[in-house]
Design a protein around this motif. Structure first.
Motif, PDB file in Angstrom:
ATOM      1  N   LYS A  38      12.138  49.748  40.082  1.00  0.00           N
ATOM      2  CA  LYS A  38      11.779  49.814  38.658  1.00  0.00           C
ATOM      3  C   LYS A  38      13.015  49.538  37.801  1.00  0.00           C
ATOM      4  N   ASN A 100       3.636  42.734  35.654  1.00  0.00           N
ATOM      5  CA  ASN A 100       2.977  43.949  36.146  1.00  0.00           C
ATOM      6  C   ASN A 100       3.461  45.185  35.375  1.00  0.00           C
ATOM      7  N   THR A 102       5.096  47.485  31.803  1.00  0.00           N
ATOM      8  CA  THR A 102       4.703  48.098  30.540  1.00  0.00           C
ATOM      9  C   THR A 102       5.621  47.538  29.455  1.00  0.00           C
ATOM     10  N   GLU A 426       0.257  48.005  29.552  1.00  0.00           N
ATOM     11  CA  GLU A 426       0.508  49.180  30.392  1.00  0.00           C
ATOM     12  C   GLU A 426       0.234  48.764  31.831  1.00  0.00           C
ATOM     13  N   ASN A 427       1.247  48.848  32.662  1.00  0.00           N
ATOM     14  CA  ASN A 427       1.133  48.422  34.068  1.00  0.00           C
ATOM     15  C   ASN A 427       0.425  47.073  34.194  1.00  0.00           C
TER      16      ASN A 427
END
Ligand SMILES: Nc1ncnc2c1ncn2[C@@H]1O[C@H](COP(=O)(O)OP(=O)(O)OP(=O)(O)O)[C@@H](O)[C@H]1O
Ligand SMILES: O=P(O)(O)OC[C@H]1O[C@H](OP(=O)(O)OP(=O)(O)O)[C@H](O)[C@@H]1O
Ligand SMILES: O=C(O)c1cccnc1
Length: 489
Positions: A38, A100, A102, A426-427
């Protein structure tokens, strides 16, 4: 002999609209197995353009469509493999890449200032890296033009501002997206018809010198135009503005009477102050006091202020080159910096970029930006950048201090801390509906009401406070110290 593909039929995605180094870094992340860690990146610029006291954010619409369609097409992948020499396994990985993450971002028409995040991307390291270039490309240009347009509109006030720049713009994309940004910044209409169709924005226009030259004389040209159009603005400077242009416009307007709407005349050369004052008298004396005077010719906010000071009687301003090319300053200079990355234990590690210049040291950690509205005055006290978990609205008072000159401080009570970012993706899923351009324009105008006039003047405006919360500031100082210790070891 192979001829190059000149019809560009393979231009079927924007994924390669990136710098080569992004793909090379992605290849290393992937080879090293850290591509899916991340990562959090933030975008910001350091200094407002044109010496202006505020910026107007634009670019979200295109950013959303870019991220939604973000994927390498088969022709992209073939190019990367066969022309650029990337290995097949890496190509197979790129084939799977999508946005993928946010995205938290300002809404178009939001006020933006130096050193505050315009947007924040949380995604896998590889994806967040691959999209950097396009995101900056979009936001840097559109925000620059929206800001210039707003600055010009501040000077123009309630009079009409028309965007005339397409012919001088840096190619076709710049013309249409610049026209859109100009409307968000406060312009009333654009001359670009495609922009009108694409974005549903108002389109307006007069006629050119060529139209007058195409007929045997100026009177005939105006008369023919009037016979085929209801709304008429006659360009009066092809031969002699006061001796022939204005008199011919008046003659045709009288002859046509109610058959046309004599909107006015356009001046495009000579002394615009003098000519507009003389033309005003002539129009008024002829009974056309409602006819407006349009002006164009290399205008910008400085010329407009000067023309106003000379008592020019101009009601509508057509502005091209100096707006659409951002002639005064070519680029905004927004950057996109990594502020946190996943560590070995699956937690997030805040990261920093050190610089010899304290103003250029990045601020680590995932953050939120709040506009602190004083409930008594209804005006903004400044922007307040806090770490993600902080909730300034739950505090009875806020201590606000300059992040470099920390002795400049104040305590604010009775405030509303209004977040300036919305969650857009979001995602990987789009969860935000983009407003119309007119709504973004109204939003920008309403936002400007939050600012004291001192931040809005075009010359030497006051510096609007953009502060770090004490916790965010302490976190930054601790990380600076830890980097220093590591360097000394
Ligand atoms: N009264 C005025 N005060 C200040 N600037 C003016 C005034 N009138 C016009 N200008 C500006 O001065 C510049 C004049 O440029 P330029 O000399 O190229 O135009 P021109 O004399 O109208 O001739 P051309 O026919 O080539 O357009 C333009 O930028 C115009 O906006
Ligand atoms: O001066 P700008 O702010 O860039 O605004 C656009 C200019 O474009 C047109 O001139 P141009 O000479 O291209 O065409 P014309 O023959 O119609 O005058 C128009 O008359 C403006 O002067
Ligand atoms: O409509 C106009 O008058 C116009 C449009 C583009 C450029 N200059 C003028």
């Amino acid at each position: 002999m192979m001829l190059p593909d000149t019809n560009h039929t393979n231009d079927d995605s924007f994924a390669l609209h990136t710098d080569l180094y992004q793909i090379n870094m992605t290849k290393s992340y992937w080879s090293d197995g850290i591509h899916d860690k991340k990562a959090v990146f933030e975008m910001y610029f350091r200094k407002l353009p044109f010496g202006n006291g505020y910026g107007i954010f634009a670019g979200l619409d295109r950013l959303v469509s870019y991220l939604q369609s973000f994927r390498f097409s088969e022709t992209d992948l073939a190019y990367l493999q066969h022309e650029m020499g990337y290995e097949e396994e890496f190509i197979a990985y790129l084939r799977t890449v999508r946005f993928n993450g946010t995205l938290r971002c300002m809404v178009e028409g939001e006020l933006v200032f130096g050193n505050e995040p315009i947007l924040r991307v949380e995604a896998t390291l590889a994806v967040a890296q691959l999209i950097e270039t396009a995101l900056l490309n979009i936001v840097n240009y559109q925000t620059l033009i929206a800001t210039k347009a707003s600055r010009m509109k501040q000077v123009i006030g309630d009079e009409t501002a028309l965007e005339f720049g397409t012919r001088r713009a840096q190619e076709m994309d710049a013309a249409v997206w610049g026209a859109r940004a100009a409307i968000i910044g406060g312009f009333d209409a654009t001359s670009n018809v495609r922009a009108g169709k694409l974005f549903g924005i108002p389109v307006a226009g007069t006629h050119a010198h060529a139209f007058v030259q195409a007929y045997e004389d100026e009177y005939t040209a105006f008369r023919k135009y009037a016979e085929h159009h209801r709304d008429c603005v006659f360009l009066v400077d092809t031969y002699d503005t006061l001796l022939s242009g204005v008199p011919n416009a008046i003659r045709v307007a009288k002859e046509m009477g109610d058959l046309i709407r004599f909107v006015g005349i356009r001046l495009d050369s000579g002394d615009l102050a003098y000519l507009s004052k003389r033309a005003r008298v002539m129009l008024d004396e002829a009974g056309f006091s409602d006819a407006k005077i349009f002006a164009s010719n290399d205008l910008d906010e400085y010329t407009i202020i000067n023309l106003r000071a000379q008592g020019a009687r101009i009601n509508a301003w057509g502005i091209g080159t100096k707006l659409i090319t951002s002639y005064e300053q070519a680029a905004l200079g927004a950057v996109y910096k990594l502020v946190a990355v996943e560590d070995e234990n699956g937690g997030m590690r805040d990261v920093i970029k050190i610089s010899g210049n304290p103003e250029k040291i990045s601020t680590p950690g995932m953050k939120r930006v709040y506009r602190i509205i004083n409930k008594n005055s209804g005006k903004s006290e400044g922007d307040y950048i806090a770490l993600d978990h902080e909730r300034p609205n739950e505090e009875p008072s806020l201590y606000m201090f300059h992040p470099v000159h920390t002795y400049q401080s104040k305590t604010v009570k009775n405030f509303e801390a209004r977040e300036v970012h919305r969650t857009v993706f979001e995602n990987g899923k789009l969860i935000y509906a983009i407003p119309s351009v007119e709504e973004s324009k109204s939003y920008a105008a309403a936002n400007l009401e939050l600012l004291w006039d001192e931040y809005k003047r075009s010359m030497h405006p006051e510096e609007y406070p953009v502060d770090l919360s004490p916790e965010c500031w302490d976190n930054k100082m601790e990380i600076i110290e830890s980097v220093k210790v590591k360097r000394e070891e």
